[in-house]
Design a protein around this motif. Sequence first.
Motif, mmCIF file in Angstrom:
data_model
loop_
_atom_site.group_PDB
_atom_site.id
_atom_site.type_symbol
_atom_site.label_atom_id
_atom_site.label_comp_id
_atom_site.label_asym_id
_atom_site.label_seq_id
_atom_site.Cartn_x
_atom_site.Cartn_y
_atom_site.Cartn_z
ATOM 1 N N THR A 163 0.803 -1.229 0.000
ATOM 2 C CA THR A 163 0.000 0.000 0.000
ATOM 3 C C THR A 163 0.834 1.277 0.000
ATOM 4 O O THR A 163 0.274 2.368 -0.081
ATOM 5 N N GLY A 164 2.155 1.169 0.078
ATOM 6 C CA GLY A 164 2.998 2.354 0.172
ATOM 7 C C GLY A 164 3.093 3.110 -1.146
ATOM 8 O O GLY A 164 2.925 2.546 -2.233
ATOM 9 N N HIS A 165 3.383 4.408 -1.018
ATOM 10 C CA HIS A 165 3.505 5.244 -2.211
ATOM 11 C C HIS A 165 4.705 6.168 -2.062
ATOM 12 O O HIS A 165 4.846 6.866 -1.050
ATOM 13 N N VAL A 166 5.547 6.182 -3.089
ATOM 14 C CA VAL A 166 6.678 7.101 -3.150
ATOM 15 C C VAL A 166 6.336 8.204 -4.141
ATOM 16 O O VAL A 166 5.828 7.948 -5.234
ATOM 17 N N VAL A 167 6.598 9.453 -3.757
ATOM 18 C CA VAL A 167 6.399 10.577 -4.660
ATOM 19 C C VAL A 167 7.654 11.434 -4.626
ATOM 20 O O VAL A 167 8.276 11.595 -3.580
#
Length: 336
Positions: free
Chosen positions: A244-248
Amino acid sequence: MSTDTQINDNMKALVLENYGEAFKVKTLPVPVPGKGQVLVRIIASGVNPLDTKIKRGEGKHARQAVPAVLGLDLAGIVVAIGADVTDFKPGDEVYGMAGGIGGRQGTLAEYAAVDAALLAPKAANISMREAAALPLVFITAWEGLVDRAQVKAGQRVLIHGGAGGIGHVAIQLARAFGATVFATGSSHSLAVIGQLGATAIDYKNMSVKEYVDKYTDGEGFDIVFDTVGGETLSQSFEAVRTYTGHVVSALGWGSHSLAPLSFRGATYSGVFTLLPMLTGKGMQHHGDILKEASKLAANGQLKPLLDSRSLSLEDTNLAYEAIESGSARGKLVINT
């Protein structure tokens, strides 16, 4: 065009005649606001690292040919409005990321004709200097954390470069949404990060695995916001939560292996804050984002860190040198 005051025919502005040279003070005609534009008497102009890159000729993505007036951010007073402008009137205090790229006149001048969609009313409880420090960095933080990563209460958010221009407002924004915030920095910036309400991580003395284990029990962060680029973005892929992680990233321009991200089943997105000014599409969203910034500032949840120096247009070369040397402590703002 409607106006509430006598406007001079000419104005003082800084002109960059050739990349890499010093600015020169010039007298230019005061611009006339066109359809959908307002004429702003600029009180303060914020300085960003991107401005220095453009000045050196290294910001090709900004598409600003010389000679040109540079400067992205402004705060000031509306003194005239063009046709079809209904949201602002002469006398309004406004701020925005309004020029300095794509052939648009920048903010290192006494006046600028600005697309009204890019502006928002300034919060009454912050100064013009504080307002001028916010647009680029807040818009970038909002597009990353809210538009892309959809930050929400209860998440653990890691911000790389937490004491930097984008980073220090990103901490405040994530906290305003109810997230628990962690931020990396070097030893001299850890106290600032802590004062902003985030858990400070000395990235030089802790490995990615060490701080992921310590602060997330090895699970990884729900959101990792990279404001540094390069190797830091690659490390972000190792710090994000599985599935579920998100890198931006605001600086995802290099070549990176996506394997660490893919093996976690996590996601990535990039932010290119200049697009609306370069393309003319999505400008109103920038104005709307800054309206949210004004609400947060009015509620005491957002306050930019300013370098203590008081600088005039004639001192702008010194401001750019301070950013390039790393001696700035907070956002530098020019009093126009």
